[in-house]
Design a protein around this motif. Structure first.
Motif: not given
Length: 244
Positions: A163-167, A172-178
């Motif tokens: 769960y921690g790795i997935s979060a 990270r995806r959200a940051a890169e998308g931003g």
């Protein structure tokens, strides 16, 4: 005892051996009990793991005289019977207590567990304890509860790690998308502005060039045209003039 009889020696040895082999021994006074009552008591004690035997006090004293159970001497008064216990001492103590409630002539005087001497009051408290099987079950339950909790924690570790790795990946995806959106916004916002500025500059240059060309070329062309018009008018005679 000088020149003891063989049968007495055998009894002394029997008592000593049985005390050594038993898990406990509870001593009672049976004065006033009938033969039928003694038979019933033996039957109930046998069901609980006890073997009820009557011995002469003098022979029992000889059996424990030189051993760690010498404290039994004080209990060897009056008609005494011993309940030898194999197994659960509390179960035999419970059987004696229950029988004594209906037969007051049975008196529990004390006992011994291992090499420790027990009073009558302590045997009564022992009789109030749960049975050995119940205690073992409770003990096993007390042990298994922490083990089950530990097993649950061990099982939860990989799950929580996943769960921690997935979060972390989601963050990270959200940051890169931003960052990508910001870059796209920057490119779409800046490029048109720069394009507009280039077009404006080109248009301005064209306008300036046209204005400059018009301003420089018009006087010369006008002068030339004027000169040509003037010369033509002076050189060419009128076509319809009459001959002289």
């Amino acid at each position: 005892m000088d020149n003891p009889r063989a049968d007495k020696v055998a009894v002394v040895n029997e008592v000593r051996d049985r005390l050594e082999a038993a898990d406990g021994a509870l001593l009672t006074e049976y004065r006033g009990l009938t033969v039928a009552q003694l038979a019933e008591l033996r039957h109930e004690l046998a069901a609980a793991g006890g073997d009820y035997k009557v011995y002469k006090n003098t022979l029992v004293r000889l059996a424990v005289a030189d051993g760690p159970r010498a404290g039994m001497h004080d209990l060897l008064t009056g008609p005494t019977a011993i309940a030898f216990v194999q197994g659960d001492v509390s179960a035999v103590a419970k059987a004696l207590r229950d029988f004594a409630r209906g037969n007051p002539n049975l008196v529990v005087k004390g006992g011994i567990v291992g090499t420790g001497l027990l009073s009558a009051a302590e045997i009564t408290r022992l009789a109030d304890l749960p049975s050995r099987d119940t205690l073992l079950a409770q003990f096993a339950g007390a042990l298994s509860a922490p083990l089950q909790q530990f097993a649950g924690l061990v099982q939860a570790l990989p799950r929580n790690l996943a769960y921690g790795i997935s979060a972390l990946l989601d963050e990270r995806r959200a940051a890169e998308g931003g960052s990508g959106d910001s870059a796209a916004e920057a490119s779409t916002g800046t490029a048109p502005a720069e394009a507009d500025t280039a077009e404006d500059i080109a248009a301005t240059d064209t306008a300036e060039d046209s204005a400059a060309g018009t301003a420089s070329d018009t006087p010369a062309e006008t002068a030339e045209a004027t000169a040509e018009d003037a010369g033509g008018d002076a050189a060419d005679p009128p076509q319809d003039a009459p001959a002289g």
